[in-house]
Design a protein around this motif. Structure first.
Motif, PDB file in Angstrom:
ATOM      1  N   SER A 137       0.840  -1.195   0.000  1.00  0.00           N
ATOM      2  CA  SER A 137       0.000   0.000   0.000  1.00  0.00           C
ATOM      3  C   SER A 137       0.876   1.247   0.000  1.00  0.00           C
ATOM      4  O   SER A 137       2.061   1.206   0.352  1.00  0.00           O
ATOM      5  CB  SER A 137      -0.897  -0.008   1.243  1.00  0.00           C
ATOM      6  OG  SER A 137      -1.517   1.233   1.417  1.00  0.00           O
ATOM      7  N   SER A 138       0.269   2.370  -0.382  1.00  0.00           N
ATOM      8  CA  SER A 138       1.000   3.634  -0.340  1.00  0.00           C
ATOM      9  C   SER A 138       0.896   4.308   1.023  1.00  0.00           C
ATOM     10  O   SER A 138       1.480   5.370   1.229  1.00  0.00           O
ATOM     11  CB  SER A 138       0.469   4.582  -1.415  1.00  0.00           C
ATOM     12  OG  SER A 138      -0.906   4.851  -1.189  1.00  0.00           O
TER      13      SER A 138
ATOM     14  N   SER B  75      -6.863   0.788  -4.654  1.00  0.00           N
ATOM     15  CA  SER B  75      -5.753   1.435  -5.352  1.00  0.00           C
ATOM     16  C   SER B  75      -6.193   1.769  -6.761  1.00  0.00           C
ATOM     17  O   SER B  75      -7.207   1.265  -7.257  1.00  0.00           O
ATOM     18  CB  SER B  75      -4.535   0.509  -5.394  1.00  0.00           C
ATOM     19  OG  SER B  75      -4.825  -0.632  -6.179  1.00  0.00           O
TER      20      SER B  75
ATOM     21  N   ALA C 106      -5.487   7.806  -5.785  1.00  0.00           N
ATOM     22  CA  ALA C 106      -5.118   6.401  -5.565  1.00  0.00           C
ATOM     23  C   ALA C 106      -6.369   5.556  -5.323  1.00  0.00           C
ATOM     24  O   ALA C 106      -6.911   4.972  -6.233  1.00  0.00           O
ATOM     25  CB  ALA C 106      -4.144   6.301  -4.397  1.00  0.00           C
ATOM     26  N   ALA C 107      -6.848   5.519  -4.066  1.00  0.00           N
ATOM     27  CA  ALA C 107      -8.070   4.759  -3.760  1.00  0.00           C
ATOM     28  C   ALA C 107      -9.308   5.552  -4.143  1.00  0.00           C
ATOM     29  O   ALA C 107      -9.284   6.789  -4.206  1.00  0.00           O
ATOM     30  CB  ALA C 107      -8.096   4.412  -2.278  1.00  0.00           C
TER      31      ALA C 107
ATOM     32  N   SER D 106      -3.871   8.349  -1.385  1.00  0.00           N
ATOM     33  CA  SER D 106      -3.065   7.157  -1.142  1.00  0.00           C
ATOM     34  C   SER D 106      -3.956   5.922  -1.154  1.00  0.00           C
ATOM     35  O   SER D 106      -5.187   6.027  -1.090  1.00  0.00           O
ATOM     36  CB  SER D 106      -2.339   7.266   0.207  1.00  0.00           C
ATOM     37  OG  SER D 106      -3.272   7.470   1.256  1.00  0.00           O
ATOM     38  N   ASP D 107      -3.330   4.749  -1.258  1.00  0.00           N
ATOM     39  CA  ASP D 107      -4.096   3.499  -1.232  1.00  0.00           C
ATOM     40  C   ASP D 107      -4.825   3.368   0.102  1.00  0.00           C
ATOM     41  O   ASP D 107      -4.402   3.913   1.123  1.00  0.00           O
ATOM     42  CB  ASP D 107      -3.165   2.304  -1.403  1.00  0.00           C
ATOM     43  CG  ASP D 107      -2.556   2.253  -2.800  1.00  0.00           C
ATOM     44  OD1 ASP D 107      -2.961   3.056  -3.648  1.00  0.00           O
ATOM     45  OD2 ASP D 107      -1.658   1.424  -3.010  1.00  0.00           O
TER      46      ASP D 107
END
Length: 576
Positions: free
Chosen positions: A9-10, A260, A280-281, A303-304
């Motif tokens: 994950s990010s 993601s 991202a997400a 971010s994820d």
């Protein structure tokens, strides 16, 4: 993508800060497994963090983070399974890890942490790995089946603690959203409220409502603010036959959750390549009211978000609360729109000018839920060219008040046109007519007649008026001064069939402006009527040199806004 970060994950569920609860799990791990180091670790593409840590050498114990070059936990995350190694120096998968020289890692055992289902309390073995509970020894060690089983038991308890944390956060989010949506009265309010709450509680980068437009088989973006590229709602409308996630959710009426951007691309390859996603997400939630689609809620993150799938109950409640608020706001808007049309239909179309006089009127509806009000203005030019001004307010804020206002206004118009008379006589006739015709209602009003007088210097004007319990008119002089025409006020209209009415007279200087208003202009919570009148006079004095239209717009803008606490009607006359 670098093999070290593939599948990671990010972002991490918890930050790189010591957490007492997870430190206790780490401490328990050292005791039951007889190891010097135990960690509750969370891994992302940027490295790993340790909300729980016991026995790490400095500076890592204080920093609570390492780069991926020092992470054996990433193998647990990417595989989704328990990972053990007797001697990391000899295993090809781990021999080059800097955790060996820097952290003293030789033997390693790690078990995955997964969020449990909030309803069953059991973690799905296919759910994303959100963390790792690991045990570390500085010398070679063979891990027995019993020790691995104990590690998995500790990981299950640690996962349950994580689940409780997330559940508490969800409950606070939903309570906050429910509380905030109570005050959301318009679609724009709902959109802004959901955006603020999700940004605050969920760390969302953007959220937006897309409203159903069934008559055109399309959806319409609720707010003009531009969404991030790749959401599929960059334009004002989304066709229901579109291949993107928004239209898909509208058609299927089931949520789509993408932890993601890779998941989004996989599900909608053509839509994802149309515009490179700037996020991202993402989550796309159908907004349903009794199986009727009212729109789609779009959420994106920078971010994820591996926990998306485990938060299904949050998305369901979030969508339900939003749909109900949106439906309520839409119905309120439609009711207010119909009420405003009715209200405005009862107001006259004012003449651009009556002789040499300029006249302008304004009406601003209240922001409350009541449908209509009883405020009105009128200008009647009689057969002989005389001009009569009326501004009044029937008590009440409903259809009955509006109907009464229509009757009162109609009677006054007929009396004014039918027979010359002083303002007091006309209002006395209204008192009698309301009692005789059974018009049940109370009203305040000012009725003023403009009288012309020929003088050697030209036409001069005089104002003759009567006041039935209404706020006093304001005369704005050409030099910017204001004068309150506050002659004694008589009883409200509709109280008694016979009331003694009094006329008042004032000479009007050339270039003066007369302003009549209802109490919606001056009556506000926390402010006295006298203070409201004073503020109105100050505003008029400051803008006295403006045209009538600008003068009234400025007056309303400063004292009322687009919607006030009460209905507000204004009537202004500028004398030559």
């Amino acid at each position: 993508m670098d093999e070290r970060v593939r599948g990671l994950s990010s972002t991490t569920l918890l930050p790189a800060h010591p957490d007492g609860d997870f430190d206790r799990f780490a401490r328990l791990g050292t005791l039951v497994l007889g190891v010097p180091v135990a960690l509750v670790s969370m891994v992302s593409r940027d490295g790993q963090v340790f909300p729980g840590a016991v026995g790490l050498p400095e500076p890592w114990q204080t920093l609570r983070r390492t780069p991926l070059t020092h992470s054996l936990c990433r193998h647990v995350v990417t595989s989704g399974e328990v990972f053990t190694v007797e001697d990391a120096r000899l295993d090809p998968l781990t021999a080059d890890s800097l955790a060996i020289p820097d952290l003293g890692v030789v033997a390693y055992a790690g078990a995955p942490l997964r969020l449990p289902d909030p309803l069953t309390g059991v973690a799905d073995p296919d759910a994303p790995v959100v963390g790792v509970l690991c045990a570390i020894d500085g010398r070679p060690r063979r891990w027995s089946a019993a020790q691995v089983e104990v590690l998995e038991d500790l990981a299950a308890a640690c996962s349950a603690e994580l689940g409780l944390r997330v559940l508490e956060e969800r409950n606070r989010l939903l309570l906050s959203l429910a509380d905030a949506l109570v005050g959301a009265r318009t679609v724009a309010d709902v959109d802004a409220t959901v955006a603020a709450v999700t940004r605050s509680w969920l760390g969302g980068a953007w959220s937006g409502l897309v409203l159903a437009d069934p008559g055109h088989r399309r959806l319409r973006r609720a707010a003009p603010s531009a969404p991030p590229a790749g959401t599929g709602v960059e334009g004002e409308f989304v066709d229901l036959d579109d291949e993107g996630p928004v239209a898909h959710v509208a058609r299927e009426r089931r949520p789509l959750l993408f932890a993601s951007v890779e998941e989004l691309r996989e599900a909608f390859p053509r839509a994802a390549t149309a515009a490179e996603p700037a996020f991202a997400a993402s989550a796309y939630l159908p907004l349903l009211v009794q199986e009727r689609l009212v729109g789609v809620l779009c959420l994106v993150w920078d971010s994820d978000r591996l926990t998306l799938g485990a938060e299904a109950d949050v998305w369901s409640a979030l969508a339900r609360f939003t749909a109900q608020a949106l439906d309520r706001a839409t119905l309120d808007s439609e009711r207010r729109s119909r009420a405003e049309v009715l209200q405005r239909s009862l107001l006259p179309r004012l003449p651009e000018a009556t002789g040499e006089l300029q006249v302008r009127g304004r009406y601003v509806p209240a922001s409350r839920e009541e449908e209509v009000g009883g405020d009105w203005y009128d200008v009647v030019v009689g057969p002989g060219g005389e001009t009569t001004l009326v501004l009044g307010d029937v008590a009440g804020h409903d259809v009955v008040a509006a109907a009464t206002m229509g009757q009162v206004r109609g009677l006054l118009r007929a009396f004014t046109w039918d027979r010359p008379g002083s303002p007091g006589e006309l209002v006395s006739r209204l008192d009698s007519a309301m009692a005789g015709l059974g018009v049940d209602g109370l009203a305040t009003l000012v009725l003023a007649r403009v009288e012309r007088r020929a003088t050697a210097a030209g036409t001069r004007y005089r104002l003759r008026w009567t006041n039935a319990g209404h706020p006093p008119p304001v005369l704005l002089h050409p030099d910017g001064r204001t004068e309150l025409l506050d002659g004694a006020s008589d009883l409200l209209v509709g109280l008694l069939p016979r009331v003694e009415r009094h006329d008042h007279v004032a000479d009007v200087p050339p270039g003066a402006t007369l302003v009549l208003y209802t109490d919606g202009l001056i009556e506000h919570r926390g402010r006295s009527l006298a203070g409201g009148i004073a503020r109105a006079r100050t505003t008029l004095e400051r803008h006295g040199g403006s045209t009538l239209d600008v003068l009234l717009d400025d007056l309303l803008g400063e004292l009322v806004g687009t919607r006030g606490e009460d209905d507000c009607a204004l009537l202004a006359v500028r004398f030559p």
